[in-house]
Design a protein around this motif. Sequence first.
Motif, short mmCIF file in Angstrom:
data_model
loop_
_atom_site.label_atom_id
_atom_site.label_comp_id
_atom_site.label_asym_id
_atom_site.label_seq_id
_atom_site.Cartn_x
_atom_site.Cartn_y
_atom_site.Cartn_z
N PRO A 1 45.54 31.23 37.40
CA PRO A 1 46.37 31.90 38.40
C PRO A 1 47.74 32.30 37.85
O PRO A 1 48.28 33.33 38.23
N ALA A 2 48.28 31.50 36.93
CA ALA A 2 49.59 31.82 36.36
C ALA A 2 49.52 33.11 35.56
O ALA A 2 50.38 34.00 35.70
N VAL A 3 48.51 33.25 34.71
CA VAL A 3 48.36 34.47 33.91
C VAL A 3 48.15 35.67 34.83
O VAL A 3 48.74 36.74 34.62
N CYS A 4 47.31 35.51 35.83
CA CYS A 4 47.04 36.62 36.76
C CYS A 4 48.29 37.03 37.52
O CYS A 4 48.53 38.21 37.76
N SER A 5 49.11 36.04 37.91
CA SER A 5 50.34 36.35 38.63
C SER A 5 51.31 37.14 37.76
O SER A 5 51.92 38.12 38.20
N ILE A 6 51.46 36.73 36.52
CA ILE A 6 52.39 37.40 35.62
C ILE A 6 52.00 38.85 35.40
O ILE A 6 52.84 39.76 35.44
N LEU A 7 50.72 39.11 35.20
CA LEU A 7 50.25 40.46 34.88
C LEU A 7 49.78 41.25 36.10
O LEU A 7 49.35 42.39 35.98
N GLY A 8 49.83 40.63 37.28
CA GLY A 8 49.41 41.32 38.49
C GLY A 8 47.92 41.57 38.55
O GLY A 8 47.47 42.57 39.12
N LEU A 9 47.13 40.67 37.96
CA LEU A 9 45.68 40.80 37.96
C LEU A 9 45.08 40.13 39.19
O LEU A 9 45.65 39.19 39.73
N GLU A 10 43.90 40.59 39.60
CA GLU A 10 43.17 39.93 40.66
C GLU A 10 42.42 38.75 40.05
O GLU A 10 41.64 38.92 39.12
N ASP A 11 42.68 37.56 40.57
CA ASP A 11 42.11 36.34 39.99
C ASP A 11 40.59 36.40 39.90
O ASP A 11 39.99 36.07 38.88
N GLN A 12 39.95 36.87 40.97
CA GLN A 12 38.49 36.86 41.00
C GLN A 12 37.87 37.90 40.07
O GLN A 12 36.71 37.79 39.67
N ASP A 13 38.66 38.93 39.70
CA ASP A 13 38.13 39.99 38.84
C ASP A 13 38.51 39.81 37.38
O ASP A 13 38.08 40.57 36.53
N SER A 14 39.31 38.80 37.08
CA SER A 14 39.81 38.63 35.72
C SER A 14 38.95 37.64 34.95
O SER A 14 38.39 36.71 35.51
N ASP A 15 38.87 37.87 33.61
CA ASP A 15 38.14 36.93 32.76
C ASP A 15 39.07 35.90 32.14
O ASP A 15 38.68 35.17 31.24
N VAL A 16 40.32 35.82 32.62
CA VAL A 16 41.27 34.84 32.12
C VAL A 16 40.72 33.43 32.37
O VAL A 16 40.42 33.07 33.50
N GLY A 17 40.60 32.64 31.34
CA GLY A 17 40.15 31.27 31.49
C GLY A 17 38.68 31.13 31.79
O GLY A 17 38.21 30.02 32.03
N SER A 18 37.91 32.22 31.78
CA SER A 18 36.49 32.12 32.11
C SER A 18 35.66 31.71 30.91
O SER A 18 34.48 31.38 31.06
N GLY B 1 49.88 43.89 29.79
CA GLY B 1 50.19 44.51 31.07
C GLY B 1 51.66 44.78 31.18
O GLY B 1 52.42 44.63 30.21
N GLU B 2 52.08 45.20 32.36
CA GLU B 2 53.50 45.47 32.62
C GLU B 2 53.95 44.59 33.77
O GLU B 2 53.25 44.45 34.78
N ALA B 3 55.11 43.99 33.61
CA ALA B 3 55.66 43.13 34.65
C ALA B 3 57.18 43.27 34.65
O ALA B 3 57.81 43.18 33.59
N ALA B 4 57.73 43.52 35.81
CA ALA B 4 59.18 43.63 35.97
C ALA B 4 59.79 44.63 34.99
O ALA B 4 60.85 44.39 34.41
N GLY B 5 59.08 45.73 34.75
CA GLY B 5 59.58 46.77 33.87
C GLY B 5 59.45 46.48 32.39
O GLY B 5 59.99 47.23 31.57
N SER B 6 58.76 45.43 32.02
CA SER B 6 58.59 45.07 30.61
C SER B 6 57.12 45.10 30.23
O SER B 6 56.24 44.78 31.04
N GLN B 7 56.84 45.47 28.98
CA GLN B 7 55.50 45.35 28.44
C GLN B 7 55.29 43.89 28.06
O GLN B 7 56.06 43.34 27.27
N VAL B 8 54.27 43.29 28.64
CA VAL B 8 54.07 41.85 28.48
C VAL B 8 52.71 41.58 27.87
O VAL B 8 51.70 42.17 28.27
N VAL B 9 52.68 40.69 26.91
CA VAL B 9 51.45 40.18 26.33
C VAL B 9 51.36 38.70 26.66
O VAL B 9 52.31 37.95 26.42
#
Length: 336
Positions: free
Chosen positions: A24-41, A50-58
């Motif tokens: 959930p932390a990664v999804c929140s930072i990048l604005g991803l949908e938790d159920q649709d993301s492969d983060v941690g799967s 992605g982009e967050a708060a006007g910055s390119q974020v990895v």
Amino acid sequence: MSTSASQSELRLVVLGPRQAGTRPAVCSILGLEDQDSDVGSVPECTKHRGEAAGSQVVVVSSPAWFSSAYDPEERRKHLSSLVALSSPGPHAFLLCVSVNQPSEDEGRALDVLAQMLGPAAVSTYTTILFTHTEELDEDEQLEGYLATWRKDLLEMVARCGDRYHTLESRGGGAEERRAVEELLEKVKEGGTQHFSCPLYQEAEERVKARQVEIVRQRREEEHDSPTDPEDEVTEEEMEAVREEAERSVGGFALELGGIFPSSSVSPSSHAFHGGLWERLVAWIRWLPSLVRRDALMGALVGLFVGGPFGGMVGATVGSVASEVGKRKTEETEKSK
């Protein structure tokens, strides 16, 4: 990846056991949908842009290599991948810590970062990211909860230069986005310089060498003939194969023996302790008549579990018992 792209992006490494809420932390930072993301799967390091708060974020997310559930070779593989994927170095390590669980593994993670990468990785570049804050009462602030009931977590925060944050909010999307902005502002307060150490420098050199190798191999395949080693490789070609190179480098000289002694808690014992913790918390909630003996209860729990982990659990159980007693008393007074 071009030099300019590497300098403009903000690189974050998210660590923590799965139950601590890394996904959930990664999804929140990048604005991803938790159920649709492969983060941690999948049980390996992942990298998302992605982009967050006007910055390119990895964001690089890693399995809990500091857990006793992993053997030495698995740890070495995960740590090597973590370093390669976040090369040339992250701007922050974010360690997810649940406010309602023991923190033995998370403390070990800080030990590993300090010993493997140097003390600055913890004291200057790590932020504690608290999760499961929904367990707190609606009128209870995180700061007050930590100061009153979880001094063990405050000690962890102190090791990280008193940096901590939470992305969870009861106010919905707008407040969650603001929480992400505040987190990135805290990261940027440390300056634009990313973390670096000999291991990351080695990783970057290996990644760049592998990029050149991949580009030349592809040129040969396209022209079906050897290429001139003197031919220049462009930044665009290098950037196109960056992540492939990151995932294919390895063999870092990681000395983990002193960090993870052979006498580490076995996976079955670790699972037992986790289950014991849940049962104890549930048990305490059903014993309001005994909660005034919280200090004794905590001491008994510590003796029963044994070892440093037992002492920590005992102290935390005592705090939980005190909290339950306090809240039961307040509820009784309100009902009169």
